[in-house]
Design a protein around this motif. Structure first.
Motif, PDB file in Angstrom:
ATOM      1  N   LYS A  28      83.698  25.069  73.836  1.00 40.25           N
ATOM      2  CA  LYS A  28      84.850  25.981  73.906  1.00 40.25           C
ATOM      3  C   LYS A  28      86.102  25.339  73.313  1.00 40.25           C
ATOM      4  O   LYS A  28      87.009  26.033  72.893  1.00 40.25           O
TER       5      LYS A  28
ATOM      6  N   THR B  39      74.896  20.580  77.392  1.00 40.53           N
ATOM      7  CA  THR B  39      76.258  21.016  77.679  1.00 40.53           C
ATOM      8  C   THR B  39      77.250  20.130  76.935  1.00 40.53           C
ATOM      9  O   THR B  39      77.030  18.930  76.796  1.00 40.53           O
TER      10      THR B  39
ATOM     11  N   CYS C  18      84.809  14.427  79.896  1.00 47.16           N
ATOM     12  CA  CYS C  18      85.102  15.589  80.742  1.00 47.16           C
ATOM     13  C   CYS C  18      84.166  16.741  80.430  1.00 47.16           C
ATOM     14  O   CYS C  18      83.744  16.927  79.280  1.00 47.16           O
TER      15      CYS C  18
ATOM     16  N   GLU D 100      83.662  21.060  80.577  1.00 48.11           N
ATOM     17  CA  GLU D 100      84.550  22.206  80.352  1.00 48.11           C
ATOM     18  C   GLU D 100      85.218  22.689  81.630  1.00 48.11           C
ATOM     19  O   GLU D 100      86.350  23.157  81.606  1.00 48.11           O
ATOM     20  N   GLU D 101      84.527  22.565  82.752  1.00 45.44           N
ATOM     21  CA  GLU D 101      85.076  23.022  84.039  1.00 45.44           C
ATOM     22  C   GLU D 101      86.222  22.140  84.517  1.00 45.44           C
ATOM     23  O   GLU D 101      86.929  22.519  85.459  1.00 45.44           O
ATOM     24  N   GLU D 102      86.399  20.964  83.928  1.00 47.08           N
ATOM     25  CA  GLU D 102      87.396  20.009  84.394  1.00 47.08           C
ATOM     26  C   GLU D 102      88.690  20.038  83.606  1.00 47.08           C
ATOM     27  O   GLU D 102      89.670  19.397  83.998  1.00 47.08           O
TER      28      GLU D 102
ATOM     29  N   GLU E  74      91.445  22.414  80.687  1.00 47.06           N
ATOM     30  CA  GLU E  74      91.842  23.674  80.069  1.00 47.06           C
ATOM     31  C   GLU E  74      92.894  23.387  79.006  1.00 47.06           C
ATOM     32  O   GLU E  74      93.577  22.357  79.074  1.00 47.06           O
TER      33      GLU E  74
END
Length: 79
Positions: A8, A56, A71, A73-75, A77
């Protein structure tokens, strides 16, 4: 086997942490569970890789303290 997930985020992108990042044993000269980056710390993605078992994306983020942390993606932004 899992299908590879497209990243992402991109190399050079500024991001901030969504959680506290702690040493999981990846930094041998730092005590285990020591705080590496507090929640909200900003940094820059310096490399994007792929975890081979789960397919992932893994992001190497360089934080202001010149510390590079892997890191998920959930960690993180975008800033």
């Amino acid at each position: 086997m899992f299908e590879p997930r497209s990243p992402k985020f991109q190399w050079g992108q500024r991001v901030k942490t969504l959680i506290e990042l702690r040493n999981d044993g990846g930094y041998p000269d730092v005590p285990e569970d020591a705080l590496l980056a507090a929640e909200g710390t900003t940094g820059e993605i310096v490399q994007v890789g792929m975890h081979t078992d789960s397919n992932t994306p893994i992001y190497l983020v360089e934080f202001t303290e010149r510390l590079v942390v892997g890191c998920l993606e959930e960690e993180i932004e975008p800033v």
